[in-house]
Scaffold this motif. Structure first.
Motif, PDB file in Angstrom:
ATOM      1  N   SER A 280       0.806  -1.225   0.000  1.00  0.00           N
ATOM      2  CA  SER A 280       0.000   0.000   0.000  1.00  0.00           C
ATOM      3  C   SER A 280       0.835   1.270   0.000  1.00  0.00           C
ATOM      4  O   SER A 280       0.333   2.334  -0.347  1.00  0.00           O
ATOM      5  CB  SER A 280      -0.901   0.033   1.239  1.00  0.00           C
ATOM      6  OG  SER A 280      -0.119   0.223   2.408  1.00  0.00           O
TER       7      SER A 280
ATOM      8  N   ASP B   2       1.679   2.691   2.683  1.00  0.00           N
ATOM      9  CA  ASP B   2       0.989   3.467   3.705  1.00  0.00           C
ATOM     10  C   ASP B   2       0.884   2.617   4.964  1.00  0.00           C
ATOM     11  O   ASP B   2       1.152   1.416   4.935  1.00  0.00           O
ATOM     12  CB  ASP B   2      -0.407   3.869   3.220  1.00  0.00           C
ATOM     13  CG  ASP B   2      -0.895   5.160   3.855  1.00  0.00           C
ATOM     14  OD1 ASP B   2      -0.388   5.531   4.934  1.00  0.00           O
ATOM     15  OD2 ASP B   2      -1.794   5.794   3.281  1.00  0.00           O
TER      16      ASP B   2
ATOM     17  N   PRO C  61      -1.550   0.951   7.995  1.00  0.00           N
ATOM     18  CA  PRO C  61      -2.914   0.425   7.975  1.00  0.00           C
ATOM     19  C   PRO C  61      -3.892   1.124   8.902  1.00  0.00           C
ATOM     20  O   PRO C  61      -5.087   0.834   8.866  1.00  0.00           O
ATOM     21  CB  PRO C  61      -2.726  -1.043   8.410  1.00  0.00           C
ATOM     22  CG  PRO C  61      -1.480  -1.045   9.203  1.00  0.00           C
ATOM     23  CD  PRO C  61      -0.598   0.017   8.641  1.00  0.00           C
ATOM     24  N   PHE C  62      -3.397   2.065   9.731  1.00  0.00           N
ATOM     25  CA  PHE C  62      -4.268   2.680  10.726  1.00  0.00           C
ATOM     26  C   PHE C  62      -4.281   4.192  10.599  1.00  0.00           C
ATOM     27  O   PHE C  62      -3.355   4.790  10.046  1.00  0.00           O
ATOM     28  CB  PHE C  62      -3.822   2.286  12.140  1.00  0.00           C
ATOM     29  CG  PHE C  62      -3.724   0.806  12.328  1.00  0.00           C
ATOM     30  CD1 PHE C  62      -4.870   0.030  12.415  1.00  0.00           C
ATOM     31  CD2 PHE C  62      -2.489   0.179  12.374  1.00  0.00           C
ATOM     32  CE1 PHE C  62      -4.791  -1.338  12.560  1.00  0.00           C
ATOM     33  CE2 PHE C  62      -2.405  -1.189  12.527  1.00  0.00           C
ATOM     34  CZ  PHE C  62      -3.563  -1.954  12.611  1.00  0.00           C
ATOM     35  N   SER C  63      -5.336   4.800  11.119  1.00  0.00           N
ATOM     36  CA  SER C  63      -5.440   6.251  11.095  1.00  0.00           C
ATOM     37  C   SER C  63      -4.402   6.846  12.032  1.00  0.00           C
ATOM     38  O   SER C  63      -4.008   6.233  13.021  1.00  0.00           O
ATOM     39  CB  SER C  63      -6.844   6.690  11.519  1.00  0.00           C
ATOM     40  OG  SER C  63      -7.144   6.193  12.811  1.00  0.00           O
TER      41      SER C  63
ATOM     42  N   GLY D  14      -5.130   4.497  16.873  1.00  0.00           N
ATOM     43  CA  GLY D  14      -5.553   3.738  15.704  1.00  0.00           C
ATOM     44  C   GLY D  14      -5.185   2.264  15.813  1.00  0.00           C
ATOM     45  O   GLY D  14      -5.973   1.381  15.448  1.00  0.00           O
TER      46      GLY D  14
ATOM     47  N   VAL E  87      -8.776  -1.043  13.665  1.00  0.00           N
ATOM     48  CA  VAL E  87      -9.561  -0.885  12.428  1.00  0.00           C
ATOM     49  C   VAL E  87      -8.583  -0.679  11.272  1.00  0.00           C
ATOM     50  O   VAL E  87      -7.994   0.392  11.126  1.00  0.00           O
ATOM     51  CB  VAL E  87     -10.535   0.305  12.521  1.00  0.00           C
ATOM     52  CG1 VAL E  87     -11.312   0.450  11.222  1.00  0.00           C
ATOM     53  CG2 VAL E  87     -11.480   0.124  13.708  1.00  0.00           C
ATOM     54  N   VAL E  88      -8.412  -1.708  10.455  1.00  0.00           N
ATOM     55  CA  VAL E  88      -7.452  -1.658   9.347  1.00  0.00           C
ATOM     56  C   VAL E  88      -8.070  -0.939   8.155  1.00  0.00           C
ATOM     57  O   VAL E  88      -9.175  -1.268   7.720  1.00  0.00           O
ATOM     58  CB  VAL E  88      -7.012  -3.075   8.939  1.00  0.00           C
ATOM     59  CG1 VAL E  88      -6.008  -3.015   7.793  1.00  0.00           C
ATOM     60  CG2 VAL E  88      -6.404  -3.801  10.142  1.00  0.00           C
ATOM     61  N   ARG E  89      -7.362   0.030   7.608  1.00  0.00           N
ATOM     62  CA  ARG E  89      -7.843   0.815   6.466  1.00  0.00           C
ATOM     63  C   ARG E  89      -7.438   0.117   5.159  1.00  0.00           C
ATOM     64  O   ARG E  89      -6.467   0.504   4.511  1.00  0.00           O
ATOM     65  CB  ARG E  89      -7.256   2.221   6.517  1.00  0.00           C
ATOM     66  CG  ARG E  89      -7.436   2.925   7.854  1.00  0.00           C
ATOM     67  CD  ARG E  89      -8.864   3.358   8.088  1.00  0.00           C
ATOM     68  NE  ARG E  89      -9.000   4.116   9.326  1.00  0.00           N
ATOM     69  CZ  ARG E  89     -10.134   4.688   9.729  1.00  0.00           C
ATOM     70  NH1 ARG E  89     -11.220   4.583   8.996  1.00  0.00           N
ATOM     71  NH2 ARG E  89     -10.188   5.336  10.873  1.00  0.00           N
TER      72      ARG E  89
ATOM     73  N   GLY F 177      -8.733   0.282   2.407  1.00  0.00           N
ATOM     74  CA  GLY F 177      -8.877   1.172   1.261  1.00  0.00           C
ATOM     75  C   GLY F 177      -7.570   1.844   0.879  1.00  0.00           C
ATOM     76  O   GLY F 177      -7.445   2.401  -0.223  1.00  0.00           O
ATOM     77  N   ARG F 178      -6.577   1.794   1.765  1.00  0.00           N
ATOM     78  CA  ARG F 178      -5.273   2.374   1.465  1.00  0.00           C
ATOM     79  C   ARG F 178      -4.410   1.454   0.603  1.00  0.00           C
ATOM     80  O   ARG F 178      -3.374   1.876   0.096  1.00  0.00           O
ATOM     81  CB  ARG F 178      -4.536   2.699   2.771  1.00  0.00           C
ATOM     82  CG  ARG F 178      -5.227   3.759   3.622  1.00  0.00           C
ATOM     83  CD  ARG F 178      -4.440   4.071   4.886  1.00  0.00           C
ATOM     84  NE  ARG F 178      -5.056   5.162   5.640  1.00  0.00           N
ATOM     85  CZ  ARG F 178      -4.559   5.698   6.750  1.00  0.00           C
ATOM     86  NH1 ARG F 178      -3.410   5.223   7.231  1.00  0.00           N
ATOM     87  NH2 ARG F 178      -5.175   6.681   7.366  1.00  0.00           N
ATOM     88  N   CYS F 179      -4.806   0.183   0.479  1.00  0.00           N
ATOM     89  CA  CYS F 179      -4.030  -0.761  -0.322  1.00  0.00           C
ATOM     90  C   CYS F 179      -4.115  -0.402  -1.801  1.00  0.00           C
ATOM     91  O   CYS F 179      -5.063   0.248  -2.253  1.00  0.00           O
ATOM     92  CB  CYS F 179      -4.545  -2.187  -0.121  1.00  0.00           C
ATOM     93  SG  CYS F 179      -4.205  -2.866   1.508  1.00  0.00           S
TER      94      CYS F 179
END
Length: 235
Positions: A130, A132, A134-136, A146, A151-153, A155-157
């Motif tokens: 990603s 990035d 995985p967390f905010s 985060g 809560v893994v994001r 959508g960043r992948c």
């Protein structure tokens, strides 16, 4: 300017997949999911060996994983490693300069277990897939919050990531440590069992290297700031 970490023809994992070779600073325009998968197979094979010997590494950042000229991975820096016994709580100091790879159970003060290493492998995999986190939250207390929320994001992948890659990330980044697979279980996943094999049925999934290089550069800048601030406090 971006600098590659290179010493005696060895480079760190994330640096390696963004450059042409050990002998040049020429940047690669892209890398593939297949490459990431093959390197993760090597990392997890090493982690399986350590866990079989009841050793927890506890610092599996990409900076501590190097690639040799022959594309073999080696794990470095066993300064945080500890023997693990089921009836003994393994404690670990918190280091602010690599908070991003710390598992929720460490941040909650619950101690380390074998799945703690699996979490760190999952974080490294997520970064490569990603460019990035995985967390905010990028750093400090916001990043810690985060991680604890778990809560893994996804959508960043990168777009086009295979289902096998997503399932690997979902399982290794499970907030409850006992919900994560062991290193041996990871290696049995169909996605990783195909590592090193030609996949003629599927076109290669390619990612641009520029975003990962920028992420690594920014991470090193933050780490340098943390070290500088710590050094100032000691004066």
């Amino acid at each position: 300017m971006y600098e590659m970490s290179i010493t005696q023809n060895i480079v760190t994992l994330c640096d390696y997949i963004t450059h042409i070779s050990h002998h040049t600073s020429t940047l690669r325009p892209s890398y593939s999911e297949l490459e990431v998968r093959d390197y993760l197979w090597q990392v997890l094979s090493a982690v399986e060996f350590l866990h079989d010997k009841q050793i927890l590494h506890l610092d599996l950042r990409s900076e501590n994983i190097i690639v040799t000229e022959h594309k073999l991975l080696k794990i470095l820096d066993f300064g945080s490693a500890q023997y693990y016994l089921p009836d003994k709580l393994v404690t670990l100091r918190r280091y602010s300069d690599y908070l991003e790879t710390m598992a929720p159970e460490i941040l909650e003060g619950q101690g380390a277990v074998p799945p703690t290493d699996i979490w760190a492998v999952g974080i490294t995999a997520f970064i490569m897939l990603s460019a990035d986190l995985p967390f905010s939250g990028d750093q400090g207390s916001e990043l810690e919050k985060g991680i604890k929320k778990g809560v893994v994001r996804f959508g960043r992948c990168y777009a086009g990531l295979s289902g096998g890659a997503v399932r690997f990330l979902q399982s290794t980044l499970w907030a409850n440590p006992w919900g994560r697979p062991s290193a041996a279980d990871c290696l049995k996943m169909p996605w990783l069992q195909e590592a090193g094999l030609a996949t003629l049925q599927e076109p290669p999934v390619i990612f641009p290297s520029t975003k990962l290089r920028s992420h690594l550069h920014e991470r090193r800048r933050r780490e340098a700031s943390v070290h500088a601030a710590a050094a100032q406090k000691m004066q």
